[in-house]
Scaffold this motif. Structure first.
Motif, PDB file in Angstrom:
ATOM      1  N   THR A 280       0.604  -0.989   0.168  1.00 62.74           N
ATOM      2  CA  THR A 280       0.148   0.087  -0.274  1.00 62.74           C
ATOM      3  C   THR A 280       0.683   1.171   0.144  1.00 62.74           C
ATOM      4  O   THR A 280       0.222   2.611   0.317  1.00 62.74           O
ATOM      5  CB  THR A 280      -1.007  -0.166   0.917  1.00 62.74           C
ATOM      6  OG1 THR A 280       0.196  -0.098   2.373  1.00 62.74           O
ATOM      7  CG2 THR A 280      -2.011  -0.685   1.256  1.00 62.74           C
ATOM      8  N   GLN A 381     -16.870   1.388  10.126  1.00 65.24           N
ATOM      9  CA  GLN A 381     -15.204   2.110   9.222  1.00 65.24           C
ATOM     10  C   GLN A 381     -15.005   3.581  10.393  1.00 65.24           C
ATOM     11  O   GLN A 381     -13.668   4.626   9.737  1.00 65.24           O
ATOM     12  CB  GLN A 381     -15.911   3.172   8.234  1.00 65.24           C
ATOM     13  CG  GLN A 381     -15.206   3.474   6.609  1.00 65.24           C
ATOM     14  CD  GLN A 381     -15.525   3.413   5.563  1.00 65.24           C
ATOM     15  OE1 GLN A 381     -15.587   2.461   5.528  1.00 65.24           O
ATOM     16  NE2 GLN A 381     -15.326   4.873   4.979  1.00 65.24           N
ATOM     17  N   ASN A 409      -7.101   3.721   0.789  1.00 66.92           N
ATOM     18  CA  ASN A 409      -6.641   1.661   2.367  1.00 66.92           C
ATOM     19  C   ASN A 409      -8.159   1.878   2.945  1.00 66.92           C
ATOM     20  O   ASN A 409      -7.791   0.801   4.134  1.00 66.92           O
ATOM     21  CB  ASN A 409      -6.149   1.628   2.529  1.00 66.92           C
ATOM     22  CG  ASN A 409      -4.865   2.058   0.996  1.00 66.92           C
ATOM     23  OD1 ASN A 409      -4.895   0.894   0.910  1.00 66.92           O
ATOM     24  ND2 ASN A 409      -4.001   2.370   1.876  1.00 66.92           N
ATOM     25  N   LEU A 412     -14.009  -0.027   5.056  1.00 64.58           N
ATOM     26  CA  LEU A 412     -14.481  -1.307   5.233  1.00 64.58           C
ATOM     27  C   LEU A 412     -15.490  -2.224   4.257  1.00 64.58           C
ATOM     28  O   LEU A 412     -16.606  -2.312   4.228  1.00 64.58           O
ATOM     29  CB  LEU A 412     -15.005  -1.306   6.995  1.00 64.58           C
ATOM     30  CG  LEU A 412     -14.087  -1.025   7.541  1.00 64.58           C
ATOM     31  CD1 LEU A 412     -14.743  -0.915   9.473  1.00 64.58           C
ATOM     32  CD2 LEU A 412     -12.613  -1.953   7.178  1.00 64.58           C
ATOM     33  N   ALA A 414     -15.277  -5.630   2.473  1.00 62.91           N
ATOM     34  CA  ALA A 414     -15.171  -6.580   2.322  1.00 62.91           C
ATOM     35  C   ALA A 414     -16.613  -7.002   1.969  1.00 62.91           C
ATOM     36  O   ALA A 414     -17.527  -6.614   2.515  1.00 62.91           O
ATOM     37  CB  ALA A 414     -14.887  -6.965   3.125  1.00 62.91           C
ATOM     38  N   ASN A 420     -14.013  -7.815   6.916  1.00 66.44           N
ATOM     39  CA  ASN A 420     -13.850  -6.268   7.405  1.00 66.44           C
ATOM     40  C   ASN A 420     -13.035  -6.389   8.768  1.00 66.44           C
ATOM     41  O   ASN A 420     -12.185  -5.689   8.636  1.00 66.44           O
ATOM     42  CB  ASN A 420     -14.808  -5.692   7.509  1.00 66.44           C
ATOM     43  CG  ASN A 420     -15.570  -4.949   6.477  1.00 66.44           C
ATOM     44  OD1 ASN A 420     -15.214  -5.110   5.371  1.00 66.44           O
ATOM     45  ND2 ASN A 420     -16.879  -5.629   5.753  1.00 66.44           N
ATOM     46  N   GLU A 422     -10.478  -8.829   9.101  1.00 65.04           N
ATOM     47  CA  GLU A 422      -9.701  -9.229   8.922  1.00 65.04           C
ATOM     48  C   GLU A 422      -8.494  -7.499   8.498  1.00 65.04           C
ATOM     49  O   GLU A 422      -7.543  -6.986   8.452  1.00 65.04           O
ATOM     50  CB  GLU A 422      -9.441  -9.897   7.010  1.00 65.04           C
ATOM     51  CG  GLU A 422      -8.312 -10.346   6.978  1.00 65.04           C
ATOM     52  CD  GLU A 422      -7.511 -11.258   6.067  1.00 65.04           C
ATOM     53  OE1 GLU A 422      -6.990 -11.062   5.252  1.00 65.04           O
ATOM     54  OE2 GLU A 422      -9.401 -11.390   5.251  1.00 65.04           O
ATOM     55  N   ARG A 423      -9.106  -6.234   7.874  1.00 63.77           N
ATOM     56  CA  ARG A 423      -8.639  -5.163   7.404  1.00 63.77           C
ATOM     57  C   ARG A 423      -8.861  -4.670   8.363  1.00 63.77           C
ATOM     58  O   ARG A 423      -7.897  -3.714   8.352  1.00 63.77           O
ATOM     59  CB  ARG A 423      -9.973  -4.662   6.680  1.00 63.77           C
ATOM     60  CG  ARG A 423     -10.335  -5.200   5.205  1.00 63.77           C
ATOM     61  CD  ARG A 423     -10.734  -4.318   3.764  1.00 63.77           C
ATOM     62  NE  ARG A 423     -10.960  -4.469   2.459  1.00 63.77           N
ATOM     63  CZ  ARG A 423     -11.747  -4.524   1.682  1.00 63.77           C
ATOM     64  NH1 ARG A 423     -12.318  -3.316   1.768  1.00 63.77           N
ATOM     65  NH2 ARG A 423     -11.612  -4.633   1.031  1.00 63.77           N
ATOM     66  N   ARG A 426      -5.335  -6.066  10.118  1.00 62.55           N
ATOM     67  CA  ARG A 426      -3.900  -5.866   9.675  1.00 62.55           C
ATOM     68  C   ARG A 426      -3.369  -3.913  10.335  1.00 62.55           C
ATOM     69  O   ARG A 426      -2.563  -4.611  10.118  1.00 62.55           O
ATOM     70  CB  ARG A 426      -4.990  -5.548   7.894  1.00 62.55           C
ATOM     71  CG  ARG A 426      -3.616  -5.421   7.295  1.00 62.55           C
ATOM     72  CD  ARG A 426      -4.707  -4.885   5.879  1.00 62.55           C
ATOM     73  NE  ARG A 426      -2.951  -4.762   4.722  1.00 62.55           N
ATOM     74  CZ  ARG A 426      -2.091  -3.781   4.384  1.00 62.55           C
ATOM     75  NH1 ARG A 426      -2.754  -2.170   5.122  1.00 62.55           N
ATOM     76  NH2 ARG A 426      -1.322  -3.400   3.383  1.00 62.55           N
ATOM     77  N   GLU A 427      -4.639  -3.486  10.424  1.00 64.28           N
ATOM     78  CA  GLU A 427      -3.919  -1.834  10.433  1.00 64.28           C
ATOM     79  C   GLU A 427      -3.318  -2.024  11.826  1.00 64.28           C
ATOM     80  O   GLU A 427      -3.014  -1.522  12.388  1.00 64.28           O
ATOM     81  CB  GLU A 427      -4.736  -1.064   9.895  1.00 64.28           C
ATOM     82  CG  GLU A 427      -5.216  -0.536   8.603  1.00 64.28           C
ATOM     83  CD  GLU A 427      -4.588   0.429   7.988  1.00 64.28           C
ATOM     84  OE1 GLU A 427      -3.442   0.615   8.963  1.00 64.28           O
ATOM     85  OE2 GLU A 427      -4.155   0.226   6.791  1.00 64.28           O
ATOM     86  N   PRO A 449      -3.814 -11.429  11.642  1.00 62.80           N
ATOM     87  CA  PRO A 449      -3.368 -11.862   9.413  1.00 62.80           C
ATOM     88  C   PRO A 449      -2.929 -12.715   9.364  1.00 62.80           C
ATOM     89  O   PRO A 449      -2.376 -13.463  10.113  1.00 62.80           O
ATOM     90  CB  PRO A 449      -1.597 -10.700   9.938  1.00 62.80           C
ATOM     91  CG  PRO A 449      -1.172 -10.308  10.302  1.00 62.80           C
ATOM     92  CD  PRO A 449      -2.973 -10.367  11.732  1.00 62.80           C
TER      93      PRO A 449
END
Length: 498
Positions: A280, A381, A409, A412, A414, A420, A422-423, A426-427, A449
């Motif tokens: 990213t 979000q 990026n 949310l 998905a 979501n 997972e997103r 990840r962050e 992750p």
């Protein structure tokens, strides 16, 4: 400030620390003013957040990797070769160090609820860390020598309930209108600011309630909903982060930096984390890592199966403090790799904080709560993007670069709840760079992750990525109630995902 530096100077950065027997009562034979003991506790909590606990858990969770020759500690830890003897000093640091001092304060603060409250909150924090690493531990019979010299182990789920009680008791104590003694600058995390301690305590409860998301989703929802509905104060800004600040002075620099100075060329950012951020073009990279080749503006992480090499990015100012001078050209070899020579380790101040619970993590917790138990992705979000901004602000990213990253990026979007989540994780994984335990905890709780065991050979030997640690050899030898685990796949109570 000099007093704090002197206290930090008492702490060792190696694995050679010597501590008292944790089964000996902390209340005898000597005594000390509780204000001095609290200083020792808060400094130790901060220092240990960047010491063994950080290295073990960040290597397992693939935020960092170990390099050096075969047999080098960090390299072997990254390959899950963490032995019971390796854990002796970490366990002693928590029990014979932090918790013993906390018990002393609790036993000597009857007229000082502000000291008692902070100590209860710290006891809850330290015990939650210990449970997350080992599972069942001594609690109800701990620190009762000479009456009990071999304390029994309590169920880890039971200890968590007592931890929550301690937090609630601690909040009530610090809000007491009167106290014979009130901490000030001797308390080195918040400087005696009880409002900030209350913010931390409430945020810590949210963190712990979310641990139950896989094990008991109904309980997690009920407790998180009730806490949020009570409209408490949380860590919503970086100024309120639960972190320990360090200084550009001998023996007062943070423990991550001190390890890098004392054990150079062993500890590198992981390929898992660096690749994740490369995909990213994450603007936190110039703060998190040096570039490789040096001066190229590109970044490369290390993997446990790589041949011995220094041809990687290194940790940078976010974890080591600001640069005092430029990295000298003599510290860069012909391949563009930085080597620990020609003064490289002297260019950092070492004054970066050890971060333990941040505003970014709070926002990601709220985002996951909104997704799982609240009003859905739209509400989540808002928190998700606030978490990204808090993390990027702490890393010195400009507002324009934050805006561009979030535009690309920050959605949310998905098609599934887990997509979501997972997103978010990840962050959160990126934001918790340098935070001990939490990336590993989130992986165990959610599976995100997605981490791949370091190799099929190592996985065959160990069974895969550890789910808890062995009990320390020192305790198994001294206390017959400790029964050593067969391997590190034994799970703590909240780790129930498939």
């Amino acid at each position: 400030m000099m007093g704090m530096a002197a206290t930090v100077g008492l702490l060792s950065i190696t694995s050679c620390d010597k501590y008292l027997d944790i089964n000996v009562s902390p209340n005898s034979p000597t005594s000390a003013p509780i204000d001095q003991v609290l200083t020792n506790v808060t400094v130790n909590v901060g220092f240990r957040g960047g010491s063994d606990m950080h290295r073990f858990t960040s290597l397992v969770a693939q935020q960092f990797d170990g390099q050096g020759a075969t047999g080098t500690q960090s390299r072997e830890y990254a390959r899950y070769q963490i032995q019971p003897t390796d854990l002796n000093n970490l366990y002693a640091a928590l029990f014979a160090g932090q918790l013993a001092d906390i018990e002393y304060i609790l036993a000597n603060s009857a007229q000082s609820p502000h000291y008692r409250g902070i100590s209860r909150i710290l006891k809850a924090y330290v015990y939650s860390q210990a449970v997350d690493m080992w599972g069942d531990l001594p609690f109800t019979e701990a620190f009762r020598s000479p009456a009990i010299n071999q304390p029994k182990l309590d169920d880890d789920a039971f200890i968590y309930t007592k931890v929550i009680e301690l937090i609630d008791q601690g909040i009530a104590d610090i809000k007491s209108p009167t106290s014979a003694l009130t901490p000030g600058s001797n308390e080195t995390i918040y400087g005696g600011n009880r409002t900030r301690w209350e913010r931390f305590a409430n945020t810590l409860k949210l963190r712990l309630f979310l641990r139950y998301s896989a094990q008991n989703a109904t309980f997690a929802k009920e407790r998180m909903d009730a806490l949020i509905a009570s409209n408490p104060i949380f860590i919503e800004a970086n100024a309120d982060n639960f972190q320990m600040n360090f200084f550009d002075a001998v023996n007062a620099q943070n423990s991550i930096h001190q390890f890098e100075v004392s054990r150079p060329d062993q500890f590198f950012p992981s390929k898992t984390l660096v690749d994740m951020m490369n995909t990213t073009s994450d603007p936190r990279r110039p703060s998190y890592f040096t570039d490789f080749p040096f001066g190229s503006g590109t970044y490369r992480g290390s993997a446990p199966t790589d041949a011995q090499s220094f041809s990687y990015s290194r940790m940078h100012t976010f974890l080591r403090g600001a640069l005092k001078t430029a990295i000298p050209a003599a510290s860069v070899n012909s391949s563009g790799a930085i080597i620990a020579a020609a003064g490289y380790n002297n260019v950092y101040t070492g004054a970066a904080p050890i971060r333990m619970l941040t505003a970014a993590e709070y926002q990601f917790i709220r985002a996951e709560h909104a997704l799982r138990y609240g009003t859905g992705a739209a509400a989540a979000q808002v928190f998700f993007q606030a978490g990204i901004r808090a993390s990027m602000s702490a890393a010195g990213v400009s507002t324009a670069d934050q805006d561009a990253y979030i535009a690309a990026n920050g959605a949310l979007s998905a098609s599934t709840l887990e997509g979501n989540v997972e997103r978010i994780i990840r962050e959160k994984f990126i934001a918790n760079y340098g935070v001990a335990l939490e990336p590993w905890n989130d992986w165990r709780r959610t599976g995100f992750p997605a981490l791949t065991p370091v190799s099929s050979t190592v996985a065959a030997m160990t069974g895969g990525i550890p789910r808890s640690f062995f009990y320390p050899d020192s305790e198994v030898s001294a206390n017959t109630n400790f029964k050593q685990k067969t391997n590190m796949l034994a799970r703590v109570f909240w780790d129930t995902r498939p």
